[in-house]
Structure formats: C-alpha cells, structure tokens
Enzyme design. Sequence first.
Site, mmCIF file in Angstrom:
data_model
loop_
_atom_site.group_PDB
_atom_site.id
_atom_site.type_symbol
_atom_site.label_atom_id
_atom_site.label_comp_id
_atom_site.label_asym_id
_atom_site.label_seq_id
_atom_site.Cartn_x
_atom_site.Cartn_y
_atom_site.Cartn_z
ATOM 1 N N GLY A 33 50.350 -22.227 90.081
ATOM 2 C CA GLY A 33 51.075 -21.487 91.108
ATOM 3 C C GLY A 33 50.284 -20.283 91.568
ATOM 4 O O GLY A 33 49.593 -19.644 90.772
ATOM 5 N N CYS A 34 50.364 -19.972 92.850
ATOM 6 C CA CYS A 34 49.741 -18.789 93.449
ATOM 7 C C CYS A 34 48.243 -18.760 93.096
ATOM 8 O O CYS A 34 47.546 -19.739 93.355
ATOM 9 C CB CYS A 34 50.472 -17.538 92.978
ATOM 10 S SG CYS A 34 50.213 -16.106 94.038
ATOM 11 N N SER A 35 47.732 -17.698 92.484
ATOM 12 C CA SER A 35 46.298 -17.668 92.177
ATOM 13 C C SER A 35 45.942 -18.714 91.131
ATOM 14 O O SER A 35 44.784 -19.154 91.052
ATOM 15 C CB SER A 35 45.870 -16.280 91.708
ATOM 16 O OG SER A 35 46.508 -15.933 90.498
ATOM 17 N N GLY A 56 47.057 -21.685 91.341
ATOM 18 C CA GLY A 56 46.803 -22.850 92.183
ATOM 19 C C GLY A 56 45.400 -22.836 92.763
ATOM 20 O O GLY A 56 44.768 -23.885 92.917
#
Length: 562
Positions: free
Chosen positions: A294-296, A298
């Site tokens: 998720g987010c960074s 990802g």
Amino acid sequence: MAQEGPTLEGEPEATMALGPLVGLAREDFVGAIAMLLRETASDPQRAFKHAQSFSEDVVQIMTGKSELAPNPRDKRFMDPAFSFNPFYKAGMQYFLAVEKGTKRWIDDLELDALEKDRASFISQIVIDALAPTNSFALNPMAQKRAIDSGGLSLVKGLKNAYDDMVNNDFMVSQVDKKPFTLGENVATSPGAVVHRDEMFELIQYQPSTDEVYAIPQLTIPPQINKMYINDLSPEKSVVKFQVDNGIQTFVISWRNPTEEMGVWGMDEYVDACIRALDAVQDITGSDTVNVSGGCSGGQTMSVLLSRLASDKNDRIGAATMMVCVLEPKPGDTEASSLVSENGIALAKQRAKRKGVIEASSLARSFAWLRPNDLIWNYVINNYLMGEDPPAFDVLFWNADATNLSASLMGDFLDLFEANAYAEPGTFDVAGHTLDLKKVKNDMFILGGVTDHITPWRACYRSTQLFGSKNVEFVLSQSGHMQAILNPPGNPKAKYFKAKKKGKPPASVDKWMEGTEEIKDSWWPYWMDWLQSRSGEQKDAPKSLGSKANKAMEPAPGTYVLE
C-alpha cells in the site's frame, strides 16, 4: 445488492503523496504571491472590478440583505448563532465574501492552469486561517463553552496548547493516545517475529483454521508509519480477516531509521523484500508467494516485481496494490501544482543534509496540505473548546509516525521526476532497469473515492502500466487508509467494480461507465480473488517459524516500538 452506475460522494480536493515529501519551498511560495501581485498590477481595471464587487457584498451584509451562506457540509458554521445572531452572521458573511471574491479574482487572472492551481491552493490556506471560528472572539461555540464551564474550558485549552508546544513539536494534537497500547488493544492478532535483521522484522501470524492455502501472502507496508495499520482492532484487522479465511499471513515490519540508517534507499528496501520472500518460502515450503503493498509499499512492491521479472524469477504469484500512485501528473490536483523542480531539488538537499526526514516534519507537511481538517479543526476543539482530541485507533496509528531515510526519499523523488514507472526501460534502480511491462502477475488495484493523499483517478493509471493480462481495479468508498480498513459489517461500506471481466480501459471515465456499485465491504470480493490464486488447501502448520527462521518475540514484534 448491486446497483449500476457510480455515484461518487465527497470526492475531495486531494493532495498527493509527493507533496508532503517535497513540501512547499519558500521561493515557490513567495513566487506565487509575487505572480498574483504582478497580475493584479498589470490590469488595475480588473482589480477595481473585483474590489467593487466585494464592496457590494459588504453593503449587502451591513444592511442585512446578504444571502451569502456556507456550504451545508461546512461544520464550522453549524451553530445556530451563525443563522440568527446578526453579529456572528455578519462575521461569517464577511469571511464568505472574501473567500468568494478571492476565488473569482483568481479565476479572472490570466494565468496558465498550473499557476492558477498554485494560486488557488495558497490563497485557500491563507483564507482558511482567517475563518472567524478560529478565534475565541468570533466563535460562539467557544464562548458558550467558556460560560457554561465557568472559564475552565479556557484553562484546559491553554493547558492543551502548552502540552503541544512542549510534547508535540508545536503541532496541535489530533488524537488522545492514552487509551491505546500496542499488543493489548491494538495489534493483537497472535503471531511471532520469525526473521529479524537490521532493516526489518518479519511477522508470521498464527493460523486460525484447520486448513490453509498453500501459497502464502506477504504484505509490504509503507516505509512511512508502521505496519500495524494492517492489524488495528480485531473488527478492522486485515491480518485477522486473511487468517480467518485460511491465508498464511506474513507482514514486514520496517525499522524506524535513525540518521545513521539514512543511506537505506530503494536498492536496500527491495533487497530486504527478497530476504523476506526467502524466509516466507523457507517457512511455508511454497515456491510461490502472493504479495501486497500500500502507498509507498506499493511503489516498493512495483520495483520488486520489475526486478524479479528482469531476473526471470517467478517466485511471486498474484499482487495486490492499494492506494498507490505510480504516475502522478501536475494537473491531478491543486496541491500537486506545488511540486516544482525547485522544490524537489531543495527537498533532496534537506534530506541529504539531515540523513532522515523526521517523522514530525512529514506529519506537519501532510497536515498543512489539509489545514481545515487536520489543523484548524483541532485548534477549535483542543484550544478554544478545551476538549481532549478524540481517541480513535486510526488516528493513534497515524500519529505514531516514523522517519524516512534520505536515500529512499531521494529515490522516490527521482522515480517520480523521471516518470520512471510509466516510461519502461529508462531508469535504473535496485540493480536493474525498471520496466513494469515485463511484469505479468495478476494484479488487484485499489483506490479510495475520498482519498486526499493518493487520488483514485491517479491510482487508476497503474492499471495501464503493467504487462499483466489480468488486472482488476476496485474503488472503495472512503479516504486513504479508511478505503483499506473497510471491513464487512460497516454499514457505510460500498465499492465499485467493473461489471464485465477484462483489462480495464485506458480511460477512467469509460471504466466508470461500466461499473456497478456494491453496498458492502470490498474485502470478501478481494478474498475470493486471492483464494483463487492461493493454490490447494492443506493442514495448517502446528507452530510458527522453521528451523532456520525460529519464532521469537510475539507479534507485533519489537521494531514497532521504536
């Protein structure tokens, strides 16, 4: 429960994950103000027209004839005094007149789209600070509370302000942390640390079913904040949901870097992910591991997928990417217009000088990109009303921030500056040339309708970046983290998905036309997708770890405490 056609409520004026990393350079701020003044001076007649319009609004307010009214959703002006008391009503309407006049003035200026977005964003920050509700003298709710409490609310407000100056780096507190303790009422899923090195701990969670799927799942969390967002309360624990559905669950817990660890960049984080894969495969005996990020996390997962594809290494099965932007564009939002070449260069210099980006600095940057929600709302609650901030586990996790290594931040900025995820074969990182078109894994990509950090339309672009044949995009109804933490049983949960199978179209609007709304959590839908890619079922392991990776401290481990 399906209904055709999306109705997106509350889609925000989002920021963008890159904005808080870069911050707003003083030169860019001053430049934006100078640009506004220059445009104003270049056409006095236009300035006079808007001054005259504002004067007409003032006359209407003074004579009680103004019909200026706030947005019905604006919680700042919900007190009846703003409707019936002429003094407070006039104060509110003066504020609304300034806000309206400023917007019209900027719309009328001869600026390009990027300059206009920048001017709008900066002017809105200033206007939000001027709201009458931010001062005791013009806030009827604060005055009533002071009278009702015999002045004790003011004493408590001063105490809260003093505590924030001394203990919270001059930032207004957003959460009451006292009710929460890690391992006792937050992050309580049973498990153990099964691998530890300098960069991370690997947590294996205890199966809760007699049988488990043969292919395990490894979660790569963001390097900003801590991994236990995946295991808050049992009701909204993604970890517990996976375990209860027979998924062998592993989560990386990144170490909070100190200045000496500021040399850790994307190369080191991808190598760490590979060590985690080694441990997961050793413990489970599986040749394949499914991953999510998720987010960074990802972004890191995407580089990992590209690296393994480059090495023709097929150890990763399906991949889930949540609330992650790989291809940001300057026009995505007003806030993204703040990201300039000058700002990126200055951000790199700051990071290199300090070794790490301190957690408090990141938190401050995030907050000032949404000052109404994340600053002024709490100024009113904590200081003017004399209340404690709310006790909310998501905000507790959000306030438990971590540093970010300077090298990794530099790599994030370099990747975005080069548009490397969207330009295959042009950027070297983690020991290879980045090329997402070589990635053939099945992909499940999630966006959040009201996500203010990674706008869902920007998340959608990732559906076109990978070489995978099977890509699915799901849009969850909520914000950045709440879009993920949207468990079954939540009466407000809903999501959108394509009615027909197949790779999503390039146009996000075309995708929307072909979607249906499901009034439920997206978790069960994702679980069906994941289980169908997790192999056969087998007896659950009797113990955690292996001979080479022995079980150590109980979950959530020790690095989350640093």
